[in-house]
Write a protein that holds these residues in place. Structure first.
Motif, PDB file in Angstrom:
ATOM      1  N   VAL A   1      45.805  52.142  39.571  1.00  0.00           N
ATOM      2  CA  VAL A   1      45.520  51.538  40.876  1.00  0.00           C
ATOM      3  C   VAL A   1      46.809  51.168  41.596  1.00  0.00           C
ATOM      4  O   VAL A   1      46.992  51.484  42.775  1.00  0.00           O
ATOM      5  N   THR A   2      47.713  50.486  40.903  1.00  0.00           N
ATOM      6  CA  THR A   2      48.938  50.031  41.571  1.00  0.00           C
ATOM      7  C   THR A   2      49.840  51.190  41.975  1.00  0.00           C
ATOM      8  O   THR A   2      50.589  51.087  42.944  1.00  0.00           O
ATOM      9  N   SER A   3      49.763  52.313  41.235  1.00  0.00           N
ATOM     10  CA  SER A   3      50.581  53.471  41.581  1.00  0.00           C
ATOM     11  C   SER A   3      49.959  54.340  42.668  1.00  0.00           C
ATOM     12  O   SER A   3      50.607  55.231  43.205  1.00  0.00           O
ATOM     13  N   GLY A   4      48.673  54.093  42.969  1.00  0.00           N
ATOM     14  CA  GLY A   4      47.997  54.891  43.983  1.00  0.00           C
ATOM     15  C   GLY A   4      47.245  56.085  43.429  1.00  0.00           C
ATOM     16  O   GLY A   4      46.609  56.818  44.183  1.00  0.00           O
ATOM     17  N   ARG A   5      47.280  56.314  42.096  1.00  0.00           N
ATOM     18  CA  ARG A   5      46.565  57.459  41.524  1.00  0.00           C
ATOM     19  C   ARG A   5      45.059  57.225  41.493  1.00  0.00           C
ATOM     20  O   ARG A   5      44.284  58.191  41.445  1.00  0.00           O
ATOM     21  N   ALA A   6      44.627  55.981  41.488  1.00  0.00           N
ATOM     22  CA  ALA A   6      43.208  55.658  41.507  1.00  0.00           C
ATOM     23  C   ALA A   6      42.921  54.724  42.672  1.00  0.00           C
ATOM     24  O   ALA A   6      43.748  53.887  43.032  1.00  0.00           O
ATOM     25  N   ASP A   7      41.743  54.877  43.266  1.00  0.00           N
ATOM     26  CA  ASP A   7      41.332  53.982  44.348  1.00  0.00           C
ATOM     27  C   ASP A   7      40.829  52.654  43.801  1.00  0.00           C
ATOM     28  O   ASP A   7      41.023  51.607  44.426  1.00  0.00           O
ATOM     29  N   LEU A   8      40.173  52.706  42.648  1.00  0.00           N
ATOM     30  CA  LEU A   8      39.545  51.514  42.095  1.00  0.00           C
ATOM     31  C   LEU A   8      39.580  51.598  40.578  1.00  0.00           C
ATOM     32  O   LEU A   8      39.447  52.676  39.998  1.00  0.00           O
ATOM     33  N   ALA A   9      39.753  50.448  39.923  1.00  0.00           N
ATOM     34  CA  ALA A   9      39.683  50.379  38.468  1.00  0.00           C
ATOM     35  C   ALA A   9      38.640  49.350  38.081  1.00  0.00           C
ATOM     36  O   ALA A   9      38.380  48.383  38.816  1.00  0.00           O
ATOM     37  N   VAL A  10      38.036  49.548  36.919  1.00  0.00           N
ATOM     38  CA  VAL A  10      37.118  48.561  36.351  1.00  0.00           C
ATOM     39  C   VAL A  10      37.679  48.149  35.005  1.00  0.00           C
ATOM     40  O   VAL A  10      37.900  48.994  34.133  1.00  0.00           O
ATOM     41  N   VAL A  11      37.949  46.847  34.856  1.00  0.00           N
ATOM     42  CA  VAL A  11      38.565  46.331  33.638  1.00  0.00           C
ATOM     43  C   VAL A  11      37.770  45.140  33.139  1.00  0.00           C
ATOM     44  O   VAL A  11      37.033  44.497  33.898  1.00  0.00           O
ATOM     45  N   ALA A  12      37.929  44.837  31.853  1.00  0.00           N
ATOM     46  CA  ALA A  12      37.174  43.756  31.223  1.00  0.00           C
ATOM     47  C   ALA A  12      38.066  42.559  30.947  1.00  0.00           C
ATOM     48  O   ALA A  12      39.292  42.626  31.036  1.00  0.00           O
ATOM     49  N   HIS A  13      37.398  41.457  30.590  1.00  0.00           N
ATOM     50  CA  HIS A  13      38.044  40.219  30.155  1.00  0.00           C
ATOM     51  C   HIS A  13      38.706  39.494  31.328  1.00  0.00           C
ATOM     52  O   HIS A  13      38.033  39.149  32.279  1.00  0.00           O
ATOM     53  N   ASP A  14      40.004  39.281  31.289  1.00  0.00           N
ATOM     54  CA  ASP A  14      40.667  38.451  32.293  1.00  0.00           C
ATOM     55  C   ASP A  14      40.751  39.170  33.637  1.00  0.00           C
ATOM     56  O   ASP A  14      40.850  40.397  33.690  1.00  0.00           O
ATOM     57  N   PRO A  15      40.734  38.406  34.748  1.00  0.00           N
ATOM     58  CA  PRO A  15      40.890  39.039  36.065  1.00  0.00           C
ATOM     59  C   PRO A  15      42.274  39.637  36.218  1.00  0.00           C
ATOM     60  O   PRO A  15      43.235  39.175  35.582  1.00  0.00           O
ATOM     61  N   PRO A  16      42.416  40.670  37.053  1.00  0.00           N
ATOM     62  CA  PRO A  16      43.727  41.287  37.285  1.00  0.00           C
ATOM     63  C   PRO A  16      44.663  40.318  38.003  1.00  0.00           C
ATOM     64  O   PRO A  16      44.265  39.240  38.438  1.00  0.00           O
ATOM     65  N   GLY A  17      45.915  40.732  38.144  1.00  0.00           N
ATOM     66  CA  GLY A  17      46.909  39.900  38.796  1.00  0.00           C
ATOM     67  C   GLY A  17      46.721  39.836  40.299  1.00  0.00           C
ATOM     68  O   GLY A  17      45.844  40.486  40.882  1.00  0.00           O
ATOM     69  N   ARG A  18      47.602  39.085  40.948  1.00  0.00           N
ATOM     70  CA  ARG A  18      47.476  38.830  42.380  1.00  0.00           C
ATOM     71  C   ARG A  18      47.915  39.996  43.241  1.00  0.00           C
ATOM     72  O   ARG A  18      47.688  39.981  44.453  1.00  0.00           O
ATOM     73  N   GLN A  19      48.571  40.999  42.655  1.00  0.00           N
ATOM     74  CA  GLN A  19      49.055  42.108  43.478  1.00  0.00           C
ATOM     75  C   GLN A  19      47.926  43.028  43.921  1.00  0.00           C
ATOM     76  O   GLN A  19      48.135  43.927  44.736  1.00  0.00           O
ATOM     77  N   VAL A  20      46.721  42.809  43.387  1.00  0.00           N
ATOM     78  CA  VAL A  20      45.556  43.616  43.762  1.00  0.00           C
ATOM     79  C   VAL A  20      44.411  42.685  44.130  1.00  0.00           C
ATOM     80  O   VAL A  20      44.417  41.498  43.798  1.00  0.00           O
ATOM     81  N   GLU A  21      43.424  43.231  44.828  1.00  0.00           N
ATOM     82  CA  GLU A  21      42.187  42.497  45.087  1.00  0.00           C
ATOM     83  C   GLU A  21      41.213  42.779  43.953  1.00  0.00           C
ATOM     84  O   GLU A  21      41.268  43.840  43.321  1.00  0.00           O
ATOM     85  N   ALA A  22      40.313  41.843  43.700  1.00  0.00           N
ATOM     86  CA  ALA A  22      39.379  42.024  42.581  1.00  0.00           C
ATOM     87  C   ALA A  22      38.082  41.283  42.847  1.00  0.00           C
ATOM     88  O   ALA A  22      38.055  40.302  43.598  1.00  0.00           O
ATOM     89  N   ARG A  23      37.020  41.766  42.215  1.00  0.00           N
ATOM     90  CA  ARG A  23      35.725  41.103  42.290  1.00  0.00           C
ATOM     91  C   ARG A  23      35.006  41.272  40.966  1.00  0.00           C
ATOM     92  O   ARG A  23      34.982  42.372  40.401  1.00  0.00           O
ATOM     93  N   GLN A  24      34.463  40.178  40.441  1.00  0.00           N
ATOM     94  CA  GLN A  24      33.686  40.289  39.211  1.00  0.00           C
ATOM     95  C   GLN A  24      32.378  41.013  39.529  1.00  0.00           C
ATOM     96  O   GLN A  24      31.675  40.669  40.481  1.00  0.00           O
TER      97      GLN A  24
END
Length: 287
Positions: free
Chosen positions: A137-160
């Motif tokens: 996501v941060t490199s631009g290769r993906a539009d969206l990622a889905v990850v588990a456990h802790d929320p991502p960092g502040r450099q991206v937007e996120a929604r549970q």
């Protein structure tokens, strides 16, 4: 010269391809130019910006922090150009690239991907663990990622987008299979099929069982919810998985009191919000 060439600076497009491969030979081949020419383009771009864009670590090339930011910008520019040209030609919406683990793709967002596909949206999937999905996501290769456990960092937007209880999976004939719920202490003495050491789920499970004073044995170590459940079905041992995981006949899932819910997050860079909005709408409210 096609429309994309008109919309993108040549050096920026060249750097986007180089950043994707991290290899001058491969990138030059894709761009249909010589390797020395590509070196010159990127050197001039770095000089114009006044920053180093990549560095060498032995034979390996890595992007600098400035290079990472430029690569994301270049890929965004490239995609926006492609999307605009599709609109001019009255083509369908741009392909949506999603990075996620196997379990999330199968049991968490699989139905959402299917629904958006039925609406005519093309989806490209990158199977990746948490770190690789966030990097995509941060490199631009993906539009969206889905990850588990802790929320991502502040450099991206996120929604549970989901939260599931953890369950103990075992054979229907096991005494614990008739319980409505088990406590961590009930796992004492069990043979468990678990992920390899170092995986987030394994680390959290090790810590919780240790804190509860539970003695248990490793029956097998495999990666992926599907393989954990498969070995449990073969009678190798019980396992602990997210409550969203589908089970074959002969197995029972019993909620475990004392383990936290596993939360799933959709994450994207702000620049890609217009592209991912349709999929976010499919996720709906937190489950």
């Amino acid at each position: 010269m096609d429309g994309r060439d008109l919309l993108e600076a040549d050096a920026l497009r060249s750097f986007a391809v180089f950043a994707e491969h991290r290899n001058f030979t491969t990138a030059a081949r894709e761009l249909h130019i010589s390797q020395p020419s590509l070196h010159v383009k990127i050197r001039k771009l770095a000089t114009a910006l006044g920053v180093e864009l990549y560095e060498r670590d032995g034979r390996r090339l890595t992007l600098t922090a400035a290079g990472d930011r430029l690569a994301a910008y270049a890929l965004d520019s490239r995609r926006r150009a492609e999307e605009f040209l599709r609109e001019l030609d009255h083509e369908s919406a741009p392909t949506l690239t999603i990075a996620a683990g196997r379990g999330a793709l199968r049991w968490v967002i699989g139905e959402s991907i299917e629904r958006i596909g039925r609406q005519g949206r093309r989806v490209h999937v990158i199977t990746a663990d948490r770190d690789a999905a966030l990097a995509a996501v941060t490199s631009g290769r993906a539009d969206l990622a889905v990850v588990a456990h802790d929320p991502p960092g502040r450099q991206v937007e996120a929604r549970q987008i989901a939260a599931y209880r953890q369950v103990l999976v075992l054979g229907a004939e096991h005494p614990l299979a008739t319980r409505r719920q088990v406590r961590l202490g009930d796992l004492d003495g069990l043979d468990l099929v678990v992920p390899p050491a170092g995986r987030p789920h394994r680390r959290a499970l090790d810590r919780a069982l240790h804190d509860a004073g539970v003695r248990w044995q490793v029956a097998a170590e495999v990666d992926g919810w599907d393989l954990l459940v498969h070995l449990a079905a073969l009678g190798v041992g019980a396992t602990v998985v997210n409550g969203c995981v589908g089970l074959p006949d002969g197995l029972r899932a019993v909620p475990i009191h004392g383990l936290p819910e596993v939360r799933y997050w959709a994450t994207w860079r702000p620049a890609r919000r217009p592209v991912v909005r349709d999929l976010l709408d499919q996720f709906g409210t937190d489950r």
